[in-house]
Design an enzyme around this catalytic site. Structure first.
Site, PDB file in Angstrom:
ATOM      1  N   ILE A   1      -9.894  33.914   9.783  1.00 41.41           N
ATOM      2  CA  ILE A   1      -9.344  35.208  10.177  1.00 41.41           C
ATOM      3  C   ILE A   1      -9.981  36.358   9.386  1.00 41.41           C
ATOM      4  O   ILE A   1      -9.979  37.501   9.837  1.00 41.41           O
ATOM      5  CB  ILE A   1      -7.802  35.187   9.992  1.00 41.41           C
ATOM      6  CG1 ILE A   1      -7.114  36.118  10.949  1.00 41.41           C
ATOM      7  CG2 ILE A   1      -7.386  35.428   8.562  1.00 41.41           C
ATOM      8  CD1 ILE A   1      -5.603  35.901  11.047  1.00 41.41           C
TER       9      ILE A   1
ATOM     10  N   ASN B   1     -12.093  24.849  -1.539  1.00 36.92           N
ATOM     11  CA  ASN B   1     -11.390  25.291  -2.742  1.00 36.92           C
ATOM     12  C   ASN B   1     -10.199  24.383  -2.990  1.00 36.92           C
ATOM     13  O   ASN B   1      -9.536  23.953  -2.041  1.00 36.92           O
ATOM     14  CB  ASN B   1     -10.912  26.736  -2.556  1.00 36.92           C
ATOM     15  CG  ASN B   1     -12.069  27.687  -2.331  1.00 36.92           C
ATOM     16  OD1 ASN B   1     -13.083  27.611  -3.014  1.00 36.92           O
ATOM     17  ND2 ASN B   1     -11.928  28.578  -1.357  1.00 36.92           N
TER      18      ASN B   1
ATOM     19  N   VAL C   1      -4.427  28.218   0.894  1.00 37.10           N
ATOM     20  CA  VAL C   1      -3.637  27.479   1.882  1.00 37.10           C
ATOM     21  C   VAL C   1      -3.633  25.992   1.506  1.00 37.10           C
ATOM     22  O   VAL C   1      -4.699  25.367   1.434  1.00 37.10           O
ATOM     23  CB  VAL C   1      -4.199  27.659   3.312  1.00 37.10           C
ATOM     24  CG1 VAL C   1      -3.345  26.897   4.319  1.00 37.10           C
ATOM     25  CG2 VAL C   1      -4.277  29.136   3.681  1.00 37.10           C
TER      26      VAL C   1
ATOM     27  N   HIS D   1      -9.023  22.057   3.723  1.00 39.19           N
ATOM     28  CA  HIS D   1      -9.946  22.669   4.686  1.00 39.19           C
ATOM     29  C   HIS D   1     -11.315  22.824   4.054  1.00 39.19           C
ATOM     30  O   HIS D   1     -11.443  23.024   2.855  1.00 39.19           O
ATOM     31  CB  HIS D   1      -9.443  24.028   5.172  1.00 39.19           C
ATOM     32  CG  HIS D   1      -9.056  24.966   4.063  1.00 39.19           C
ATOM     33  ND1 HIS D   1      -7.856  24.855   3.395  1.00 39.19           N
ATOM     34  CD2 HIS D   1      -9.695  26.019   3.512  1.00 39.19           C
ATOM     35  CE1 HIS D   1      -7.769  25.800   2.476  1.00 39.19           C
ATOM     36  NE2 HIS D   1      -8.880  26.519   2.510  1.00 39.19           N
TER      37      HIS D   1
HETATM   38  P1  5GP Z   1      -8.762  29.045   0.678  1.00 41.71           P
HETATM   39  O1  5GP Z   1      -8.803  30.098  -0.386  1.00 41.71           O
HETATM   40  O2  5GP Z   1      -7.433  28.331   0.717  1.00 41.71           O
HETATM   41  O3  5GP Z   1      -9.916  28.103   0.563  1.00 41.71           O
HETATM   42  O4  5GP Z   1      -8.992  29.803   2.027  1.00 41.71           O
HETATM   43  C1  5GP Z   1      -8.047  29.977   3.018  1.00 41.71           C
HETATM   44  C2  5GP Z   1      -8.744  30.675   4.169  1.00 41.71           C
HETATM   45  O5  5GP Z   1      -7.868  30.684   5.272  1.00 41.71           O
HETATM   46  C3  5GP Z   1      -9.131  32.125   3.869  1.00 41.71           C
HETATM   47  O6  5GP Z   1     -10.536  32.266   4.040  1.00 41.71           O
HETATM   48  C4  5GP Z   1      -8.333  32.930   4.902  1.00 41.71           C
HETATM   49  O7  5GP Z   1      -9.042  34.019   5.416  1.00 41.71           O
HETATM   50  C5  5GP Z   1      -8.033  31.896   5.979  1.00 41.71           C
HETATM   51  N1  5GP Z   1      -6.783  32.123   6.689  1.00 41.71           N
HETATM   52  C6  5GP Z   1      -5.577  32.394   6.150  1.00 41.71           C
HETATM   53  N2  5GP Z   1      -4.631  32.521   7.102  1.00 41.71           N
HETATM   54  C7  5GP Z   1      -5.255  32.304   8.278  1.00 41.71           C
HETATM   55  C8  5GP Z   1      -4.802  32.302   9.630  1.00 41.71           C
HETATM   56  O8  5GP Z   1      -3.634  32.509   9.942  1.00 41.71           O
HETATM   57  N3  5GP Z   1      -5.738  32.039  10.579  1.00 41.71           N
HETATM   58  C9  5GP Z   1      -7.050  31.801  10.270  1.00 41.71           C
HETATM   59  N4  5GP Z   1      -7.872  31.558  11.291  1.00 41.71           N
HETATM   60  N5  5GP Z   1      -7.502  31.796   9.014  1.00 41.71           N
HETATM   61  C10 5GP Z   1      -6.624  32.051   8.027  1.00 41.71           C
END
Ligand code: 5GP
Length: 152
Positions: free
Chosen positions: A64, A121, A130, A134
Site C-alpha cells: 500500500i 523484516n 505486521v 511476509h
Molecule cells: P513490515 O515493516 O512489517 O515488513 O512491512 C509491512 C508492510 O505492509 C509495509 O510496507 C506497509 O506499507 C504494508 N502494509 C501495511 N498495511 C497494508 C495494507 O492494508 N495493505 C497493503 N497492501 N499493504 C499494507
C-alpha cells in the site's frame, strides 16, 4: 495505515501476548499469532488488496506504501508470525509453495533481468510492522546497497 490499529507490533516493551509452544519436543516461549493483524484480514477477504498472484499456499499483492516502482508483498496463507516462525513450523508443501509464489511473481513482473531484492523484516530490530510473515519483493529501480551502513 496505523500499525497500532492493525494488530501490528508496537514499540519496545509492548505487552504482546506470549505462549508456550513445542518445537521439536522442547517447550519454548513463543509469541502467539494475532488473528486480527491486517494480513490475516486480507487473507479472510475482510479488507481488499491489489492481488498479483495466488497459489494454494501463498498470496501476493501490492504494498500500500510502495518503496520502489515494484513493491509486492508475498505472504503464506497459514498463521506464521515471521520468517523464523515459518521456517521452523511450516510444512514442506507450505515452504515450497511460498517460494514458488515468490519466483512466479518476480517472473510475472519482469524484475529479474535488471535485478530485484527480497527481504523480510522480523521483530523489533528488523522493524516488522505486521506480525504475519511476509517477503517484500522490490524492483524496477537501482535499489542501492543492502542496508544503510552503521554510523560510527
Ligand atoms: P513490515 O515493516 O512489517 O515488513 O512491512 C509491512 C508492510 O505492509 C509495509 O510496507 C506497509 O506499507 C504494508 N502494509 C501495511 N498495511 C497494508 C495494507 O492494508 N495493505 C497493503 N497492501 N499493504 C499494507
Amino acid at each position: 495505515y496505523d500499525p497500532k490499529k492493525s494488530g501490528a507490533f508496537s514499540p519496545v516493551g509492548s505487552g504482546f501476548p506470549a505462549s508456550m509452544r513445542r518445537i521439536r519436543g522442547k517447550r519454548i516461549k513463543a509469541m502467539s499469532y494475532n488473528n486480527e493483524n491486517i494480513f490475516a484480514k486480507i487473507l479472510r477477504g475482510e479488507i481488499p488488496c491489489d492481488k498479483v498472484y495466488e497459489n494454494d499456499q501463498a498470496l501476493a499483492f501490492k504494498d500500500i506504501n510502495p518503496q520502489a516502482p515494484v513493491h509486492i508483498l508475498v505472504i503464506p496463507k497459514g498463521p506464521y508470525i515471521s520468517y523464523a516462525d515459518f521456517g521452523q513450523q511450516a510444512s514442506d508443501a507450505e515452504l515450497a509453495g511460498f517460494m514458488r509464489a515468490v519466483g512466479e511473481v518476480a517472473k510475472q513482473l519482469g524484475v529479474t533481468e535488471r535485478g530485484s531484492r527480497i527481504l523480510s523484516n522480523q521483530g523489533e530490530d528488523g522493524h516488522q510492522e505486521v506480525p504475519h510473515f511476509h517477503v517484500h519483493l522490490l524492483g524496477g529501480k537501482n535499489l542501492g546497497r543492502m542496508i544503510k551502513p552503521i554510523d560510527k
